[in-house]
Design an enzyme around this catalytic site. Structure first.
Site, PDB file in Angstrom:
ATOM      1  N   CYS A 125       0.850  -1.200   0.000  1.00 23.98           N
ATOM      2  CA  CYS A 125       0.000   0.000   0.000  1.00 23.98           C
ATOM      3  C   CYS A 125       0.883   1.247   0.000  1.00 23.98           C
ATOM      4  O   CYS A 125       1.994   1.248   0.525  1.00 23.98           O
ATOM      5  CB  CYS A 125      -0.905  -0.009   1.235  1.00 23.98           C
TER       6      CYS A 125
ATOM      7  N   ASP B 264       0.405   3.763   1.694  1.00 16.53           N
ATOM      8  CA  ASP B 264       0.340   4.339   3.048  1.00 16.53           C
ATOM      9  C   ASP B 264       1.741   4.674   3.582  1.00 16.53           C
ATOM     10  O   ASP B 264       2.625   3.804   3.580  1.00 16.53           O
ATOM     11  CB  ASP B 264      -0.359   3.334   3.982  1.00 16.53           C
TER      12      ASP B 264
ATOM     13  N   HIS C 127      -2.109  -4.091   4.946  1.00 16.21           N
ATOM     14  CA  HIS C 127      -1.927  -3.694   6.353  1.00 16.21           C
ATOM     15  C   HIS C 127      -3.277  -3.455   7.011  1.00 16.21           C
ATOM     16  O   HIS C 127      -4.239  -3.036   6.366  1.00 16.21           O
ATOM     17  CB  HIS C 127      -1.034  -2.455   6.460  1.00 16.21           C
TER      18      HIS C 127
ATOM     19  N   CYS D 186      -6.121  -0.166   6.919  1.00 15.40           N
ATOM     20  CA  CYS D 186      -5.895   0.428   5.593  1.00 15.40           C
ATOM     21  C   CYS D 186      -7.044   1.379   5.229  1.00 15.40           C
ATOM     22  O   CYS D 186      -8.211   0.977   5.166  1.00 15.40           O
ATOM     23  CB  CYS D 186      -5.774  -0.664   4.530  1.00 15.40           C
TER      24      CYS D 186
HETATM   25 CO    CO Z   1      -3.478   1.153   3.038  1.00 14.07          CO
END
Ligand code: CO
Length: 212
Positions: A42, A44, A98, A101
């Site tokens: 991701c 992130d 994760h 998310c």
């Molecule tokens: Co995420």
């Protein structure tokens, strides 16, 4: 214009530190990369790929997007995959989602998030596929956590459907696809035990004949 001098200074300090430890550090890295792993994770900012598995530059080939999704028509992701498997000959492809998310959470909701909603729509399909199981969760947090796991599993399946992996397996190349999930709450990665390393793991309707 606002300056990013602090980042450039930080970069210079990092480069100096690398050279202090090994004067040939960049000479070695510049000549070749031979990573054994492709990471699909991701975007992130709390899930920095190399850092959380302790790998140095040169050791991990990385593709990241919102909610670590592998779309059948994403030339970006599939170019990365093909290069990693066919040219770099990585031994492992890791999909790492994760918990917590935001992308998966957005897919569960109805709020307008712009273009990202189109990107994330596939996660709603995953939700529908597993609706009975997911409806069994009374806690919204637990439900989201499970959907984060199921999303990883879906992407492992999506990778196994690709020609890149199927042709690699058919020519006897050793490459395993793994599904992992990282906890932003304690920093620990869990192996979801959904690994695939053979064309036998691909549903028959998605299987390709061996390349002539
Ligand atoms: Co995420």
């Amino acid at each position: 214009m606002k300056s990013l001098i602090h980042l450039l200074e930080s970069n210079q300090a990092w480069a100096k530190q690398c050279l202090d430890q090994d004067p040939q550090y960049f000479d070695h890295l510049a000549h070749q990369q031979t990573p054994e792993y492709l990471w699909i994770g991701c975007s992130d900012s709390r899930v920095p790929a190399n850092q959380i598995v302790g790998l140095a530059p040169g050791e991990l080939f990385v593709h990241r997007n919102i909610a670590n999704v592998v779309h059948a028509t994403d030339y970006n992701c599939h170019s990365v995959l093909q290069y990693a498997v066919d040219i770099l000959k990585v031994k492992h492809v890791i999909v790492c989602g994760h918990y917590g998310c935001g992308g998966v959470e957005a897919a569960l909701g109805r709020r307008d998030n712009g273009l990202a909603d189109t990107w994330l729509r596939q996660i709603k399909e995953t939700y529908l596929t597993h609706e009975n199981e997911l409806n069994g969760y009374t806690s919204k947090t637990d439900k989201l956590a499970r959907l984060c796991e199921l999303n990883v599993q879906t992407q492992v399946d999506n990778l196994c459907k690709t020609k890149t992996l199927q042709y690699a397996w058919q020519r006897g190349q050793s490459v395993t696809v793994h599904g992992w999930i990282y906890s932003i709450f304690d920093g620990v990665i869990k192996d979801l035990q959904v690994s695939s390393d053979s064309i036998n793991d691909v549903l028959p309707i998605f299987r390709m004949d061996a390349k002539e």
